[in-house]
Design an enzyme around this catalytic site. Structure first.
Site, PDB file in Angstrom:
ATOM      1  N   GLY A   1       0.791  -1.218   0.000  1.00  0.00           N
ATOM      2  CA  GLY A   1       0.000   0.000   0.000  1.00  0.00           C
ATOM      3  C   GLY A   1       0.825   1.269   0.000  1.00  0.00           C
ATOM      4  O   GLY A   1       0.459   2.259  -0.636  1.00  0.00           O
TER       5      GLY A   1
ATOM      6  N   GLN B   1      -7.562  -0.119   4.200  1.00  0.00           N
ATOM      7  CA  GLN B   1      -8.372  -0.673   5.284  1.00  0.00           C
ATOM      8  C   GLN B   1      -9.763  -1.085   4.832  1.00  0.00           C
ATOM      9  O   GLN B   1     -10.484  -1.729   5.580  1.00  0.00           O
ATOM     10  CB  GLN B   1      -8.501   0.350   6.421  1.00  0.00           C
ATOM     11  CG  GLN B   1      -7.221   0.625   7.171  1.00  0.00           C
ATOM     12  CD  GLN B   1      -6.752  -0.567   8.003  1.00  0.00           C
ATOM     13  OE1 GLN B   1      -7.536  -1.466   8.331  1.00  0.00           O
ATOM     14  NE2 GLN B   1      -5.485  -0.574   8.368  1.00  0.00           N
TER      15      GLN B   1
ATOM     16  N   HIS C   1      -1.755  -7.839   2.824  1.00  0.00           N
ATOM     17  CA  HIS C   1      -1.687  -8.379   4.185  1.00  0.00           C
ATOM     18  C   HIS C   1      -2.764  -7.820   5.105  1.00  0.00           C
ATOM     19  O   HIS C   1      -2.908  -8.275   6.238  1.00  0.00           O
ATOM     20  CB  HIS C   1      -0.291  -8.149   4.789  1.00  0.00           C
ATOM     21  CG  HIS C   1      -0.019  -6.758   5.236  1.00  0.00           C
ATOM     22  ND1 HIS C   1      -0.053  -6.382   6.560  1.00  0.00           N
ATOM     23  CD2 HIS C   1       0.310  -5.653   4.542  1.00  0.00           C
ATOM     24  CE1 HIS C   1       0.247  -5.099   6.662  1.00  0.00           C
ATOM     25  NE2 HIS C   1       0.475  -4.636   5.449  1.00  0.00           N
TER      26      HIS C   1
ATOM     27  N   THR D   1      10.853  -6.991 -11.520  1.00  0.00           N
ATOM     28  CA  THR D   1      10.344  -8.349 -11.703  1.00  0.00           C
ATOM     29  C   THR D   1       9.129  -8.583 -10.820  1.00  0.00           C
ATOM     30  O   THR D   1       9.151  -8.305  -9.618  1.00  0.00           O
ATOM     31  CB  THR D   1      11.431  -9.375 -11.361  1.00  0.00           C
ATOM     32  OG1 THR D   1      12.558  -9.155 -12.212  1.00  0.00           O
ATOM     33  CG2 THR D   1      10.919 -10.789 -11.558  1.00  0.00           C
TER      34      THR D   1
ATOM     35  N   CYS E   1       4.464   6.721  19.465  1.00  0.00           N
ATOM     36  CA  CYS E   1       5.568   7.107  20.340  1.00  0.00           C
ATOM     37  C   CYS E   1       6.838   7.234  19.524  1.00  0.00           C
ATOM     38  O   CYS E   1       7.071   6.460  18.596  1.00  0.00           O
ATOM     39  CB  CYS E   1       5.780   6.078  21.446  1.00  0.00           C
ATOM     40  SG  CYS E   1       4.420   6.006  22.616  1.00  0.00           S
TER      41      CYS E   1
END
Length: 390
Positions: free
Chosen positions: A68, A182, A202, A238, A326
């Site tokens: 993404g 999402q 994923h 590739t 953080c």
């Protein structure tokens, strides 16, 4: 361990593993002309056609990427560069302030080249205020290179009015890019609407390291990775045949029973939210149950530090993510929550819970059993520290 962080990465689906394994055993480069190369190419094109059918787009609009982030960068920079070359007066980009960093950072980097960046206002639920977009389209008529609004936010799950946004931009001849990472598999998704869109395997049970750039070719876009001429010259390199085939298998399974999947996610999410509100009555739900993603809940826990609460849950066998980032030991308020008007203390005490295809009600029950003690311990240890920039 109970895994409730599917918005970060979803458990890979067995069908994707099998498809990847079978393809990984093949020899040859899919760009080669011999038999081995042609077999790899056939697998890639079969996957492209399968994905296109499930996403409701044409096969020639699909370009395979490493994920993404690459797809977002390619769409943003490629579109802006091409549009500015056509007309140097196009020096404005309009973007929502709740975008993923894969969109915000390349856009913010354009300032050095003389671009003006305008950020859209969002409401308390994280939805873009369309009236503000109308104002900006009028104010900068003839100067806008791109409008970028994600389909659904990765932190609070707010689903954006993309159809309305596109309907405003088309008469103004302004391309729209939408980060749909999402949103794939969610109700109402129509990736043929924006000129460009991004997705990542994923996030829906496919392999890591592969994604898709959808380019409708209504507006020009410069190549992002040059060399080799693959993907019609849009993205050199590739092709990763096993990952592409694995992604296609995952997407096919996602779209096999979309209504049932949506109902499952909503039931688990609603059960989770109701249980949290029962056991921690002062918890504040920041995500919109009706208009948001079906499997995501973003919740603030007053008197807690988000990282501490996350680690306490982790030690109790439940994996979730924090609602604030953080860096170098200094807590920074999430840019998403800032844009929504959520105060720094509430933002710093937030967690994101996200369910996926592999979750069951038992997983939610485990969270609800361990949450009250984790919250109590987090509150005992809580010491308010200044937020960077305050």
């Amino acid at each position: 361990m109970v895994y409730l962080d599917h918005a970060a990465s979803t458990t890979i689906r067995p069908v994707a593993v099998q498809a990847w394994t079978d393809a990984a055993m093949l020899t040859g480069n899919p760009s080669s002309s011999h038999a081995a190369g042609r077999k790899g190419r056939r697998l890639v094109e079969d996957a492209r056609e399968s994905i296109a059918a499930n996403l409701g787009v044409k096969p020639d609009t699909i370009f395979f990427t490493s994920g993404g982030t690459e797809a977002d960068n390619a769409a943003v920079l490629g579109t802006v560069n091409a549009r500015r070359r056509e007309d140097p007066r196009r020096d404005v980009v309009i973007v929502s302030p709740i975008e993923h960093k894969a969109v915000l950072e390349p856009i913010e980097g354009l300032v050095a080249s003389g671009m003006t960046i305008e950020k859209l206002r969002v409401d308390r639920s994280g939805r873009v205020q369309v009236a503000h977009l109308k104002e900006l389209l009028t104010q900068y008529r003839g100067r806008i290179a791109l409008v970028a609004v994600m389909w659904a936010n990765n932190e609070v799950g707010a689903v954006q009015p993309i159809e309305e946004i596109v309907s405003l931009c088309r008469p103004a001849r302004v391309p729209v890019h939408s980060d749909a990472v999402q949103a794939v598999g969610s109700p109402g998704l129509s990736l043929a609407l924006p000129n460009t869109a991004a997705m990542s395997a994923h996030k829906l049970g496919g392999p890591k390291g592969v994604g898709i750039l959808i380019h409708q070719n209504r507006y020009p876009m410069d190549p992002f990775i040059r060399g080799g001429g693959q993907e019609n010259g849009i993205r050199g390199g590739t092709l990763d045949v096993p990952c592409i085939v694995g992604m296609a298998a995952a997407i096919k399974e996602v779209f096999a029973e979309p209504e049932a999947t949506d109902a499952k996610y909503r039931q688990l999410r609603n059960s989770l939210v109701a249980g949290v509100q029962d056991s921690v009555p002062d918890a504040v739900v920041n995500s919109d149950a009706d208009a948001g993603l079906p499997g995501l809940a973003h919740i603030s826990f007053p008197g807690c530090e988000g990282d501490a609460l996350m680690l306490l849950l982790d030690s109790a066998g439940v994996e979730v993510s924090v609602g604030s980032a953080c860096s170098s030991g200094a807590t920074k308020t999430s840019h998403v929550l800032q844009a929504m008007g959520i105060d720094e203390e509430a933002a710093g005490g937030s967690l994101r819970f996200s369910v996926g295809w592999s979750n069951t009600q038992e997983d939610v029950d485990v969270l609800l059993r361990v949450l009250p003690e984790a919250v109590a311990r987090a509150r005992q240890a809580y010491v308010r520290t200044p937020v960077e920039g305050s």
